[in-house]
Every structure is written in structure tokens, then in C-alpha cells.
Design an enzyme around this catalytic site. Structure first.
Site: not given
Ligand code: COA
Length: 351
Positions: A131, A278, A308
Site C-alpha cells: 500500500c 493511506h 482500502n
Molecule cells: N463482520 C462481523 N464480525 C467480524 C468481521 C466482520 N466483517 N470481521 C471480524 N469479525 C469478528 C471476529 O470474528 C471477532 O469475533 P470474536 O470476538 O467472536 O472472535 C470480532 O469481530 C473481533 O475481531 P478482531 O479481528 O479482533 O477485530 P478488530 O477490531 O481487531 O478489527 C481489523 C479487525 C481487520 C478491522 C483490524 O485489525 C484492522 O484494521 N487491521 C489492519 C488492517 C490493515 O490495515 N490492512 C491493510 C494494511 S495496508
């Protein structure tokens, strides 16, 4: 001698997929996606569209602007194309930042764009920096222009079709990504690049931390794990992400890069008109903003509409700011990228 941005363009597929559309297919909801990421929709390419097609459209819009044609493509594609093809003749380099090229290895996406534009004198290559691809591509193109040798103009593109490398059954990743492209034309001008009246790209910082490479990875298809003839592929073909690790890295990368850019350029947050980060998750930007004590209104966000779009996010945002009259000559813009590699970095641009 300054390196100035003299044209901008973007391209997004017309197929807009909302969170509710996704919630009809997988176990998610508009409420979860919005509250955890700030994303409301994404634009997805149809099967016949490849990354170079979006890159080409964005490039034509940027080149047409250089030729004085600023209307939307819809108001006259033929006129726009004529203006773009004429301006393409003046391009010395085409550099495309992409993590989703048309082909693995070769030909590069940039070479495909070069051919379709008829930019016959331009050298062309792709940059792989996840990215951060546009920031790396911009600095590469600026560096090539700064070598001199009579070269003056470059076309720099960030373009992605992430929908093709996304596992649409994995709700943890598929809600995050979209497709799109953004482009800028840069030119070496007589304006100063430092001191009073400085213009253009006045500072760029690029960083990498390869130790985090496994947290955003295309595991299959390269020389480490090639596909084998006859193999039934069950897993590993899609982008794999360790969301929490990337999140923590990203907040620190945005904050550290912003501080380093302001220090090295000798400016404060009050001097900056817009910060264009980004956009992987609006919460990353909000957390970094809090750390930096910079108000949220300084950050230009379009993640709600596009999700994204990796290397396309920053040039796409620059084009929106530019075309919507939100930046004026002399404004200071800070860009900040982060992503696969891991890589990060940013620019200070005096518009
Ligand atoms: N819809 C509903 N629930 C979802 C979901 C979705 N799309 N995706 C994950 N969940 C659930 C998970 O299963 C988890 O449930 P559980 O607690 O019962 O296991 C819960 O939501 C929390 O998941 P978690 O992964 O801890 O969520 P988070 O708040 O950490 O957010 C991201 C996840 C991916 C949004 C976050 O970590 C993120 O943005 N990371 C960076 C990603 C990024 O920048 N990528 C590209 C880089 S260039």
C-alpha cells in the site's frame, strides 16, 4: 529545480458494493464494518477488467488535465483520449505502484499502460511496495527526473484490483478492500525545491521493515511456493493478513512518518492544509491523529466510499482534492503510506 505535480486523475469501477450487499452474502453487518473500519462501500471491477485497465483510465485523466482538458471522461471520452494521447508523447517515465499487477513478473503493468497510451519514448516499470506503492513510485520517478539527461516528465500511477486476490468467504479481510486507480503527472520545473517559495515534492521519506513481511502476504504463486501443474489449490491463493499486527504497525508508522516529515521539512501541523494518509481503516488514522494531537479534519478520508484500495488510495485522494477545488497553489500537503513489505513513508508536497 522542483518536481511538481501538474496533472491528476482517478478511475474507479462503476460497480459499487455496499456493506449491506456484503451482509446479504456473508456473516457481517453494516454496523460492524462501519464501527470497526469506517468503510461504507467499495467499488469492484468486473471480470474483464485488469489492473492496467484502471491504471490506463486514471492515467488518461491525469494526462488530459496536463493538456488542458479537465472535464470528466463521461463528458467526452474521445476528446479526453485525444488530449491524453498527445500529452503521453511528452512522458519520459511511467512508474506503477501495484500489489496486483496484470501478470506476475512480466510484462509489467506499466509497460501495458505505456503501449496503450502510445507513450513511445517512456521507460516503464512497476514498483512493489504494497500500500506504500504510490509513495515509492513517486520518489523513484522523481529521482529518475532528477538525474537530468533531458528528461522532464513522468507518469506515476497507483492501481489495484484487490477484489481478485481477496477471499470472499473470509469476513475478516474481504470487507476491507476495493479496486481503483489514481495517477499524477510530475514535471521538473525551474521553481525552487528548497528555501523561500519552494514548490513541488520538497521532502520524501521511505522506510521498510522486512521482519514484518509475513503479516501481509501472497503465499502462493511466486518462486518460494510456485503453483504446480495438476495441483488442486485449496488454500493460500489469497492475500493473508494478520490484522492486529498490521494495525499496531500502521498506527506507529503513520505517527512516526508524520513527525519525521514535519521535522525534516521544518514545518508544523498548522502549516499543513491536508494530510492524505493511506486508508486501510479509519480507526488507524484516528488513533495516529490522537497520538500526533492533530485534529481529524486535517486528514482527507475517502475510505467510506472506496475502502482500502492499497497503492491507489493516495493518488485517488489527491485527484479528488484537486478536482474538487479543495487545494490551492502553495498549499502544503502531507502524504503518508504504509503496507505490505512491511513498508511505509510519505511526502511533503507544496502544491
Ligand atoms: N463482520 C462481523 N464480525 C467480524 C468481521 C466482520 N466483517 N470481521 C471480524 N469479525 C469478528 C471476529 O470474528 C471477532 O469475533 P470474536 O470476538 O467472536 O472472535 C470480532 O469481530 C473481533 O475481531 P478482531 O479481528 O479482533 O477485530 P478488530 O477490531 O481487531 O478489527 C481489523 C479487525 C481487520 C478491522 C483490524 O485489525 C484492522 O484494521 N487491521 C489492519 C488492517 C490493515 O490495515 N490492512 C491493510 C494494511 S495496508
Amino acid at each position: 529545480m522542483a518536481i511538481e505535480i501538474i496533472g491528476t486523475g482517478k478511475a474507479v469501477p462503476s460497480n459499487r458494493v455496499t456493506n449491506d450487499d456484503l451482509a446479504a452474502r456473508i456473516d457481517t453487518s453494516d454496523e460492524w464494518i462501519r464501527s470497526h473500519t469506517g468503510i461504507g462501500s467499495r467499488h469492484l471491477a468486473d471480470e474483464s477488467t485488469a489492473t492496467s485497465d484502471l491504471a490506463l483510465e486514471a492515467a488518461k485523466n491525469a494526462l488530459a488535465m496536463v493538456a488542458g482538458f479537465t472535464e470528466n471522461a463521461e463528458s467526452g471520452t474521445e476528446k479526453r483520449d485525444r488530449a491524453a494521447v498527445e500529452a503521453a508523447k511528452s512522458i519520459d517515465f511511467i512508474v506503477v505502484g501495484t500489489a496486483t499487477p496484470d501478470f506476475i513478473g512480466c510484462p509489467s503493468t506499466a509497460c501495458i499502460v505505456q503501449h496503450k497510451l502510445g507513450a513511445n519514448r517512456a521507460a516503464a516499470m512497476d514498483i512493489t511496495a504494497g500500500c506504500t506503492g504510490f509513495i515509492y513510485a513517486l520518489e523513484t520517478a522523481a529521482g529518475l527526473l532528477n538525474l537530468g539527461r533531458g528528461r522532464k516528465r513522468a507518469l506515476v500511477i497507483g492501481a489495484e484490483i484487490l477484489s481478485r486476490v481477496t477471499d470472499w468467504t473470509d469476513r475478516g479481510t474481504c470487507v476491507l478492500f476495493g479496486d481503483g486507480a489514481g495517477a499524477v503527472v510530475i514535471e521538473k520545473t525551474d521553481a525552487p525545491c528548497e528555501g523561500p517559495g519552494r514548490r513541488g515534492l520538497v521532502q520524501t521519506l521511505l522506510y521498510a521493515d522486512g521482519s514484518g513481511g509475513e503479516s501481509l502476504v501472497f503465499r502462493r504463486g511466486g518462486s518460494r511456493n510456485p503453483f504446480k501443474t495438476g495441483e488442486v489449490i485449496e488454500k493460500g491463493i489469497y492475500l493473508e493478513m494478520n490484522g492486529q499486527e498490521v494495525y499496531n504497525f500502521a498506527v506507529k508508522a503513520v505517527a512516526d512518518t508524520a513527525i519525521a516529515l514535519m521535522q525534516t521539512a521544518g514545518i508544523g501541523a498548522d502549516d499543513i492544509a491536508w494530510i492524505v494518509p493511506h486508508q486501510a481503516n479509519a480507526r488507524i488514522v484516528q488513533a495516529a491523529g490522537k497520538r500526533l494531537k492533530i485534529p481529524a479534519e486535517k486528514f482527507y478520508l475517502n475510505i467510506e466510499e472506496y475502502a482500502n484500495t492499497s497503492a491507489a488510495t493516495i493518488p485517488l485522494a489527491l485527484d479528488e482534492l484537486n478536482r474538487n477545488g479543495k487545494i490551492k497553489k502553495g498549499d502544503i500537503i502531507m502524504t503518508i503510506g504504509f503496507g505490505g513489505g512491511l513498508t511505509y513513508g510519505g511526502n511533503i508536497i507544496v502544491w
